[in-house]
Write a protein that holds these residues in place. Structure first.
Motif, PDB file in Angstrom:
ATOM      1  N   GLU A  37      37.698  36.516 -34.670  1.00 24.96           N
ATOM      2  CA  GLU A  37      38.385  37.387 -35.672  1.00 24.96           C
ATOM      3  C   GLU A  37      39.515  36.881 -36.141  1.00 24.96           C
ATOM      4  O   GLU A  37      40.254  36.114 -35.526  1.00 24.96           O
ATOM      5  CB  GLU A  37      38.112  38.683 -35.098  1.00 24.96           C
ATOM      6  CG  GLU A  37      39.060  39.170 -33.791  1.00 24.96           C
ATOM      7  CD  GLU A  37      38.823  40.053 -32.993  1.00 24.96           C
ATOM      8  OE1 GLU A  37      39.307  40.604 -32.200  1.00 24.96           O
ATOM      9  OE2 GLU A  37      37.733  40.924 -33.302  1.00 24.96           O
ATOM     10  N   GLY A  39      43.406  36.295 -36.421  1.00 27.01           N
ATOM     11  CA  GLY A  39      44.408  36.412 -35.638  1.00 27.01           C
ATOM     12  C   GLY A  39      44.298  36.289 -34.213  1.00 27.01           C
ATOM     13  O   GLY A  39      45.010  36.462 -33.335  1.00 27.01           O
ATOM     14  N   LYS A  42      42.759  31.044 -33.959  1.00 27.10           N
ATOM     15  CA  LYS A  42      41.995  29.647 -34.493  1.00 27.10           C
ATOM     16  C   LYS A  42      43.009  28.687 -35.175  1.00 27.10           C
ATOM     17  O   LYS A  42      42.835  27.545 -34.537  1.00 27.10           O
ATOM     18  CB  LYS A  42      40.851  30.060 -35.286  1.00 27.10           C
ATOM     19  CG  LYS A  42      39.844  31.215 -34.822  1.00 27.10           C
ATOM     20  CD  LYS A  42      38.730  31.672 -35.654  1.00 27.10           C
ATOM     21  CE  LYS A  42      39.052  32.414 -37.043  1.00 27.10           C
ATOM     22  NZ  LYS A  42      39.853  33.439 -36.782  1.00 27.10           N
ATOM     23  N   THR A  44      46.059  28.311 -35.315  1.00 30.43           N
ATOM     24  CA  THR A  44      47.175  27.814 -34.170  1.00 30.43           C
ATOM     25  C   THR A  44      46.686  26.723 -33.313  1.00 30.43           C
ATOM     26  O   THR A  44      47.357  25.583 -33.269  1.00 30.43           O
ATOM     27  CB  THR A  44      47.821  28.975 -33.640  1.00 30.43           C
ATOM     28  OG1 THR A  44      48.167  29.983 -34.394  1.00 30.43           O
ATOM     29  CG2 THR A  44      49.055  28.471 -32.638  1.00 30.43           C
TER      30      THR A  44
END
Ligand code: ADP
Length: 259
Positions: A37, A39, A42, A44
Protein backbone atom coordinates in the motif's frame (compact mmCIF):
# COMPACT_ATOMS: atom_id res chain seq x y z
CA UNK A 1 28.40 -14.09 -5.95
CA UNK A 2 24.88 -12.85 -5.22
CA UNK A 3 23.61 -10.43 -7.87
CA UNK A 4 21.88 -8.11 -5.39
CA UNK A 5 22.04 -8.35 -1.62
CA UNK A 6 20.02 -6.00 0.58
CA UNK A 7 21.02 -6.43 4.24
CA UNK A 8 19.51 -4.91 7.38
CA UNK A 9 18.29 -1.67 5.78
CA UNK A 10 16.81 0.80 8.24
CA UNK A 11 15.58 4.31 7.42
CA UNK A 12 14.16 6.67 9.99
CA UNK A 13 11.35 9.04 8.94
CA UNK A 14 10.27 12.21 10.69
CA UNK A 15 8.44 10.34 13.46
CA UNK A 16 8.68 6.61 12.85
CA UNK A 17 10.81 4.22 10.81
CA UNK A 18 10.13 4.28 7.04
CA UNK A 19 12.04 1.03 6.55
CA UNK A 20 12.96 -1.49 9.23
CA UNK A 21 15.38 -4.35 8.87
CA UNK A 22 14.87 -5.02 5.17
CA UNK A 23 16.94 -7.98 4.02
CA UNK A 24 16.67 -10.05 0.85
CA UNK A 25 18.82 -11.31 -1.95
CA UNK A 26 17.98 -11.33 -5.63
CA UNK A 27 19.24 -13.52 -8.47
CA UNK A 28 19.79 -11.95 -11.90
CA UNK A 29 17.68 -12.18 -15.06
CA UNK A 30 14.45 -11.91 -13.11
CA UNK A 31 11.51 -9.55 -13.19
CA UNK A 32 10.61 -8.50 -9.67
CA UNK A 33 7.54 -6.50 -8.66
CA UNK A 34 7.36 -4.60 -5.38
CA UNK A 35 3.76 -4.43 -4.19
CA UNK A 36 2.16 -2.88 -1.13
CA UNK A 37 0.00 0.00 0.00
CA UNK A 38 0.91 3.68 -0.37
CA UNK A 39 3.37 4.76 2.29
CA UNK A 40 4.71 1.24 2.95
CA UNK A 41 8.22 2.31 1.88
CA UNK A 42 8.43 0.92 -1.69
CA UNK A 43 9.90 4.07 -3.28
CA UNK A 44 12.30 4.67 -0.43
CA UNK A 45 13.61 1.11 -0.75
CA UNK A 46 14.07 1.44 -4.52
CA UNK A 47 15.94 4.74 -4.09
CA UNK A 48 18.21 3.21 -1.45
CA UNK A 49 19.04 0.34 -3.85
CA UNK A 50 19.81 2.97 -6.51
CA UNK A 51 22.08 4.87 -4.07
CA UNK A 52 19.87 7.97 -4.19
CA UNK A 53 18.89 7.92 -0.50
CA UNK A 54 21.27 7.19 2.36
CA UNK A 55 19.99 4.46 4.71
CA UNK A 56 20.55 4.96 8.45
CA UNK A 57 21.74 1.37 8.74
CA UNK A 58 22.34 -1.61 6.46
CA UNK A 59 24.00 -2.20 3.12
CA UNK A 60 23.16 -2.81 -0.52
CA UNK A 61 25.69 -4.96 -2.38
CA UNK A 62 25.55 -5.28 -6.15
CA UNK A 63 27.74 -7.93 -7.80
CA UNK A 64 30.10 -7.81 -4.83
CA UNK A 65 30.39 -3.98 -4.68
CA UNK A 66 28.75 -2.02 -1.90
CA UNK A 67 26.41 0.58 -3.38
CA UNK A 68 27.28 3.89 -1.78
CA UNK A 69 24.66 6.50 -0.91
CA UNK A 70 24.78 10.27 -1.47
CA UNK A 71 26.40 10.91 1.94
CA UNK A 72 29.34 8.67 1.04
CA UNK A 73 30.03 9.45 -2.57
CA UNK A 74 29.67 12.52 -4.77
CA UNK A 75 28.22 10.51 -7.63
CA UNK A 76 26.08 8.02 -5.74
CA UNK A 77 24.91 4.61 -6.86
CA UNK A 78 26.57 2.06 -9.11
CA UNK A 79 27.23 2.21 -12.88
CA UNK A 80 25.45 -1.13 -13.30
CA UNK A 81 22.22 0.16 -11.75
CA UNK A 82 19.79 2.54 -13.49
CA UNK A 83 16.79 4.19 -11.83
CA UNK A 84 13.72 5.45 -13.68
CA UNK A 85 10.82 7.31 -12.09
CA UNK A 86 7.87 9.36 -13.31
CA UNK A 87 9.92 12.49 -12.62
CA UNK A 88 12.30 11.97 -15.56
CA UNK A 89 13.13 14.95 -17.74
CA UNK A 90 13.80 15.18 -21.45
CA UNK A 91 15.39 18.22 -23.07
CA UNK A 92 12.68 20.13 -24.94
CA UNK A 93 12.64 21.12 -28.63
CA UNK A 94 15.34 18.66 -29.67
CA UNK A 95 14.89 15.77 -32.04
CA UNK A 96 14.78 12.41 -30.28
CA UNK A 97 17.76 11.30 -32.35
CA UNK A 98 19.84 14.17 -30.91
CA UNK A 99 18.74 13.47 -27.34
CA UNK A 100 19.80 9.86 -27.69
CA UNK A 101 23.01 10.61 -29.58
CA UNK A 102 24.29 12.73 -26.68
CA UNK A 103 23.69 9.87 -24.25
CA UNK A 104 24.99 7.08 -26.48
CA UNK A 105 28.33 5.41 -26.00
CA UNK A 106 27.21 2.07 -27.49
CA UNK A 107 28.19 0.74 -30.91
CA UNK A 108 25.50 1.76 -33.44
CA UNK A 109 24.34 -1.85 -33.88
CA UNK A 110 23.66 -2.24 -30.14
CA UNK A 111 21.90 1.12 -29.98
CA UNK A 112 19.69 0.08 -32.92
CA UNK A 113 18.74 -3.13 -31.10
CA UNK A 114 17.86 -1.10 -28.04
CA UNK A 115 15.69 1.29 -30.07
CA UNK A 116 13.91 -1.71 -31.56
CA UNK A 117 13.28 -3.25 -28.12
CA UNK A 118 12.01 0.11 -26.81
CA UNK A 119 9.82 0.52 -29.90
CA UNK A 120 11.07 4.02 -30.72
CA UNK A 121 12.58 3.73 -34.23
CA UNK A 122 9.63 5.61 -35.74
CA UNK A 123 10.07 8.44 -33.22
CA UNK A 124 13.75 9.27 -33.88
CA UNK A 125 13.08 12.22 -36.19
CA UNK A 126 10.32 13.72 -33.97
CA UNK A 127 10.93 16.61 -31.60
CA UNK A 128 10.56 15.88 -27.89
CA UNK A 129 7.69 18.36 -27.56
CA UNK A 130 5.74 16.37 -30.18
CA UNK A 131 5.57 13.14 -28.17
CA UNK A 132 2.75 11.61 -26.13
CA UNK A 133 3.30 10.68 -22.48
CA UNK A 134 3.89 7.00 -23.29
CA UNK A 135 6.30 7.87 -26.11
CA UNK A 136 8.25 10.25 -23.88
CA UNK A 137 8.57 7.56 -21.26
CA UNK A 138 9.97 5.05 -23.79
CA UNK A 139 12.53 7.62 -24.98
CA UNK A 140 13.56 8.34 -21.37
CA UNK A 141 13.88 4.61 -20.79
CA UNK A 142 15.97 4.11 -23.95
CA UNK A 143 18.23 6.98 -22.92
CA UNK A 144 18.79 5.32 -19.56
CA UNK A 145 19.44 1.95 -21.18
CA UNK A 146 22.16 3.42 -23.41
CA UNK A 147 24.35 3.37 -20.29
CA UNK A 148 24.15 -0.48 -20.38
CA UNK A 149 22.78 -1.12 -16.89
CA UNK A 150 22.48 -4.69 -15.62
CA UNK A 151 19.80 -3.80 -13.08
CA UNK A 152 16.92 -1.49 -13.98
CA UNK A 153 14.79 -0.01 -11.18
CA UNK A 154 11.40 1.37 -12.25
CA UNK A 155 9.24 3.39 -9.88
CA UNK A 156 5.56 3.05 -10.91
CA UNK A 157 6.27 2.94 -14.67
CA UNK A 158 2.68 2.01 -15.56
CA UNK A 159 0.89 4.81 -13.74
CA UNK A 160 -0.48 7.55 -16.02
CA UNK A 161 -0.36 5.26 -19.06
CA UNK A 162 -3.39 4.18 -21.06
CA UNK A 163 -3.90 0.46 -21.62
CA UNK A 164 -2.17 0.43 -25.02
CA UNK A 165 1.00 2.14 -23.79
CA UNK A 166 0.95 0.10 -20.62
CA UNK A 167 0.83 -3.21 -22.50
CA UNK A 168 3.58 -2.03 -24.85
CA UNK A 169 5.78 -1.09 -21.89
CA UNK A 170 5.15 -4.50 -20.30
CA UNK A 171 6.31 -6.19 -23.50
CA UNK A 172 9.38 -3.93 -23.64
CA UNK A 173 10.35 -4.80 -20.07
CA UNK A 174 9.81 -8.49 -20.85
CA UNK A 175 12.15 -8.16 -23.85
CA UNK A 176 14.75 -6.21 -21.88
CA UNK A 177 14.95 -9.14 -19.56
CA UNK A 178 14.91 -11.86 -22.26
CA UNK A 179 16.92 -10.22 -25.08
CA UNK A 180 19.26 -7.87 -23.23
CA UNK A 181 19.68 -9.83 -19.96
CA UNK A 182 18.61 -6.86 -17.83
CA UNK A 183 17.19 -7.62 -14.41
CA UNK A 184 14.19 -5.39 -13.61
CA UNK A 185 12.70 -4.43 -10.28
CA UNK A 186 9.57 -2.35 -10.52
CA UNK A 187 7.03 -0.87 -8.18
CA UNK A 188 3.42 -1.40 -9.10
CA UNK A 189 0.34 -0.51 -7.08
CA UNK A 190 -1.73 -2.83 -9.28
CA UNK A 191 -1.65 -6.43 -7.93
CA UNK A 192 -2.84 -7.75 -11.29
CA UNK A 193 0.29 -6.37 -12.96
CA UNK A 194 2.47 -8.05 -10.38
CA UNK A 195 0.70 -11.40 -10.69
CA UNK A 196 0.71 -11.43 -14.47
CA UNK A 197 4.16 -10.02 -15.13
CA UNK A 198 6.63 -10.76 -12.36
CA UNK A 199 8.84 -13.78 -11.76
CA UNK A 200 8.90 -12.79 -8.10
CA UNK A 201 6.84 -10.45 -5.94
CA UNK A 202 8.06 -8.63 -2.86
CA UNK A 203 5.21 -7.41 -0.68
CA UNK A 204 5.82 -4.47 1.64
CA UNK A 205 3.79 -3.49 4.68
CA UNK A 206 4.61 -0.65 7.08
CA UNK A 207 8.30 -0.52 6.17
CA UNK A 208 8.96 -4.25 6.22
CA UNK A 209 8.97 -7.03 3.63
CA UNK A 210 6.08 -9.22 4.68
CA UNK A 211 6.46 -11.81 1.89
CA UNK A 212 8.71 -12.55 -1.08
CA UNK A 213 7.94 -15.31 -3.50
CA UNK A 214 6.69 -16.33 -6.93
CA UNK A 215 3.20 -15.17 -7.98
CA UNK A 216 2.01 -18.73 -7.37
CA UNK A 217 3.41 -18.77 -3.82
CA UNK A 218 2.03 -15.33 -2.99
CA UNK A 219 -1.37 -16.21 -4.37
CA UNK A 220 -1.64 -19.74 -3.01
CA UNK A 221 0.09 -19.24 0.33
CA UNK A 222 -0.31 -15.58 1.29
CA UNK A 223 1.58 -14.82 4.52
CA UNK A 224 -1.31 -12.88 6.04
CA UNK A 225 -4.83 -11.56 5.51
CA UNK A 226 -3.64 -8.32 3.93
CA UNK A 227 -1.73 -10.18 1.20
CA UNK A 228 -4.63 -12.58 0.67
CA UNK A 229 -6.92 -9.58 0.21
CA UNK A 230 -4.53 -7.68 -2.03
CA UNK A 231 -3.96 -10.51 -4.47
CA UNK A 232 -7.24 -12.28 -4.02
CA UNK A 233 -9.65 -9.49 -4.89
CA UNK A 234 -9.12 -9.68 -8.65
CA UNK A 235 -9.28 -13.44 -8.78
CA UNK A 236 -12.39 -13.27 -6.67
CA UNK A 237 -13.95 -11.47 -9.61
CA UNK A 238 -12.13 -13.31 -12.40
CA UNK A 239 -11.07 -16.86 -11.56
CA UNK A 240 -10.37 -17.51 -15.26
CA UNK A 241 -7.73 -14.78 -15.20
CA UNK A 242 -6.07 -16.46 -12.26
CA UNK A 243 -5.87 -19.65 -14.29
CA UNK A 244 -4.32 -17.81 -17.24
CA UNK A 245 -1.80 -15.91 -15.12
CA UNK A 246 -0.80 -18.64 -12.79
CA UNK A 247 -0.98 -21.55 -15.23
CA UNK A 248 -2.88 -23.88 -12.99
CA UNK A 249 -6.35 -25.19 -12.51
CA UNK A 250 -8.86 -22.81 -11.04
CA UNK A 251 -10.77 -25.85 -9.83
CA UNK A 252 -7.88 -26.65 -7.48
CA UNK A 253 -8.46 -23.31 -5.79
CA UNK A 254 -12.14 -23.83 -5.14
CA UNK A 255 -12.78 -23.97 -1.46
CA UNK A 256 -9.92 -21.62 -0.64
CA UNK A 257 -10.94 -18.37 0.98
CA UNK A 258 -9.78 -16.33 -2.01
CA UNK A 259 -12.19 -17.84 -4.50
P1 ADP B 1 5.47 4.11 -1.04
O1 ADP B 1 6.39 4.18 -2.21
O2 ADP B 1 5.21 2.72 -0.58
O3 ADP B 1 4.20 4.86 -1.25
P2 ADP B 1 7.38 5.86 0.25
O4 ADP B 1 8.68 5.12 0.27
O5 ADP B 1 7.21 6.89 -0.82
O6 ADP B 1 6.19 4.80 0.20
O7 ADP B 1 7.15 6.57 1.64
C1 ADP B 1 7.06 5.86 2.87
C2 ADP B 1 6.99 6.86 4.02
O8 ADP B 1 8.26 7.46 4.21
C3 ADP B 1 6.04 8.00 3.80
O9 ADP B 1 5.40 8.24 5.02
C4 ADP B 1 6.93 9.17 3.40
O10 ADP B 1 6.39 10.40 3.83
C5 ADP B 1 8.21 8.88 4.14
N1 ADP B 1 9.46 9.25 3.45
C6 ADP B 1 9.71 9.12 2.13
N2 ADP B 1 10.98 9.49 1.85
C7 ADP B 1 11.55 9.87 3.01
C8 ADP B 1 12.85 10.37 3.40
N3 ADP B 1 13.82 10.54 2.51
N4 ADP B 1 13.05 10.65 4.69
C9 ADP B 1 12.09 10.48 5.59
N5 ADP B 1 10.84 10.02 5.31
C10 ADP B 1 10.57 9.72 4.05
Amino acid sequence: MTFLEVAGIYKQGEKEAVLQDISFSQAKFQKIAIAGETGSGKSTLLKIIAGLIQPDAGTVTFEGDRVKGPAEKLVAGHPGIAYHSQQYELPEFLRVEQVLRYANSLPQEDAEELYAVCHIHHLLSRRTDQLSGGERQRIALARLLLTSPKLLLLDEPFSNLDTGHKNLLKTIIQNLSEQLDITCILISHDPLDSLSWADEILVMQAGTVSQKGTPQEIYQQPANEYIAGLFGKYTLLNPEQAQAFLGRSVASLKGKSML
